[in-house]
Design a protein around this motif. Sequence first.
Motif, PDB file in Angstrom:
ATOM      1  N   LEU A  51      31.716 -38.233   2.397  1.00  0.00           N
ATOM      2  CA  LEU A  51      33.078 -38.050   1.896  1.00  0.00           C
ATOM      3  C   LEU A  51      33.966 -39.225   2.299  1.00  0.00           C
ATOM      4  O   LEU A  51      33.551 -40.126   3.034  1.00  0.00           O
ATOM      5  CB  LEU A  51      33.650 -36.737   2.420  1.00  0.00           C
ATOM      6  CG  LEU A  51      32.899 -35.465   2.012  1.00  0.00           C
ATOM      7  CD1 LEU A  51      33.605 -34.234   2.580  1.00  0.00           C
ATOM      8  CD2 LEU A  51      32.760 -35.354   0.499  1.00  0.00           C
ATOM      9  N   GLY A  92      32.873 -38.257  -3.850  1.00  0.00           N
ATOM     10  CA  GLY A  92      32.151 -38.703  -2.665  1.00  0.00           C
ATOM     11  C   GLY A  92      30.999 -39.581  -3.088  1.00  0.00           C
ATOM     12  O   GLY A  92      30.763 -39.794  -4.292  1.00  0.00           O
ATOM     13  N   VAL A 140      38.659 -33.082  -0.711  1.00  0.00           N
ATOM     14  CA  VAL A 140      37.606 -33.957  -0.187  1.00  0.00           C
ATOM     15  C   VAL A 140      38.057 -35.408  -0.043  1.00  0.00           C
ATOM     16  O   VAL A 140      37.417 -36.195   0.656  1.00  0.00           O
ATOM     17  CB  VAL A 140      36.340 -33.900  -1.076  1.00  0.00           C
ATOM     18  CG1 VAL A 140      35.762 -32.493  -1.094  1.00  0.00           C
ATOM     19  CG2 VAL A 140      36.628 -34.385  -2.496  1.00  0.00           C
ATOM     20  N   ASP A 141      39.166 -35.761  -0.693  1.00  0.00           N
ATOM     21  CA  ASP A 141      39.644 -37.147  -0.685  1.00  0.00           C
ATOM     22  C   ASP A 141      41.172 -37.150  -0.759  1.00  0.00           C
ATOM     23  O   ASP A 141      41.770 -37.585  -1.742  1.00  0.00           O
ATOM     24  CB  ASP A 141      39.035 -37.892  -1.884  1.00  0.00           C
ATOM     25  CG  ASP A 141      39.396 -39.368  -1.920  1.00  0.00           C
ATOM     26  OD1 ASP A 141      39.854 -39.896  -0.888  1.00  0.00           O
ATOM     27  OD2 ASP A 141      39.205 -39.994  -2.989  1.00  0.00           O
TER      28      ASP A 141
END
Length: 516
Positions: free
Chosen positions: A172, A204, A502-503
């Motif tokens: 990630l 990711g 996740v980001d």
Amino acid sequence: MLTEPSARDALVAAVGREALLSDPASLELYGQDVFSIGHRPVAVLRPRDIDTLAAGVKAAGRQGLTIVPRGGGMSYTSGYLPGAPGALVVDMAAMDRILTIDQADMTVKVEAGCSWAKLYDALHPMGLRTPLWGTLSGIRASIGGGMSQNGLFWGARNGSMASTVLSFDVVLADGSIICTGSDVLRPFGPDITGLFAADCGALGIKAHITLPLIREASHFAYGSFAFDAPEQFTAAMSEIARAGLASESFGFDPFLQAQRMKRDSLSADAKALVGMMRAQGGFWDGLREGARVVAAGRAFLDGATFSVHTIAEGRNQPSADADMAAIRATVLAAGGRELENTIPKILRANPFPPVNSMLGPSGERWVPVHGIVRHSKALATIKAVTALFEAHAGEMERLGIGAGYMFLPVATTGFLIEPVFYWPDAQAALHKNSVEAAHLARLRDFPANAQARALVEQLRADIIAIFGRMEAIHFQIGRAYPMKERTDPGAWAVLEAVKAAVDPESRINPGVLGLW
């Protein structure tokens, strides 16, 4: 060299100098895909293992760099091009190991940079393969790229690449590593693996990929057929797909098959067939097939307006022959006629040829565009694309632009249509890096042709609009296909929430898929 010493020093400290490229030639190469040239990256990270990958991603994030993952470099929708200055491109090519092949549990685990050809070569002697086992560019195209971009060719009866994966190990944006699921079946609860499949690297970086295995077929039958009209071949191919008769089924319009005939070598075709038949234990059959290729020459398609090529597989020869007999009956009922079956035999004998076809037979630039529609929309889509070509025929002829299309069914539910353009234009660094040197030396490197390229770009956009009206979906969405506009607003909000989770700083490939 890197433009910011602090970023350079941080990356070197994290991964070592040997894992980084920053010379001008590398930065030029990694700033382009098959069709477009984007921003040059500040550096290229080439990790050799998952820990180095994680350390590099973590260090890049701390330095404020965006991170753009790249597979084998064979795509053409700007999916792995830096959208702005200040990016670190992650080239996974050095992570190309096959980690485990489990014949008892029928799984294989690979690093994301492993090519489809390398995996096939390892599995084939065991009588095994994956359900989707590569694209025609599989000698360079990576499995990680296939899982990110999605795609198909070999094994399309089973669907698309990203739909077959069991699980990923993903790095990630913060450098942490997650495993997305079980190696038994997918999914185990909500489909976390599916979230990272076909994401164009937006969520990711895939490091490890586990795929299911199936037994390789041992007997084959081949058929090639000619049709005079799209109504005929769409009807035949759709019915062949619905009945599940062909392991492979694909076709060309007259322009594209003429391009193929110009490009291929009779001696290479014959040699490939001899090798395939030897591998199947039939040396004398191979010699006979090679002789037939030479005898047939390139004239067997002269009377074909459209051609369709099929392969049937079986556990025994009567089974494969029975499926081919059913294919033949379907074709004849639709108004087709049988041809010499050279093309499917040649392709099956050499499933991963050099990627020389990324340039035209005289050195022209090449780019496809595609859509997958329902069977009921295939004919209308082809007619709309043909009408577009006809409307621009004079201008295309003046600028030397040729266009045709390939088509193939996907599982039982989809029909892929892939228009393809050739035009005289300057080669880019990616072509010179990918095409075999001996082949490249025989081709003309045209001068830059901005006017022809502009028309190609316009026609691609017009075709994408046609696909939108036909409710098509797409592979390798990248920055070329408008995903957000064609997605349910509620579903898009869920995807944005996943991206934020996740980001959160949008460090991983910002802008791809339309996600920021």
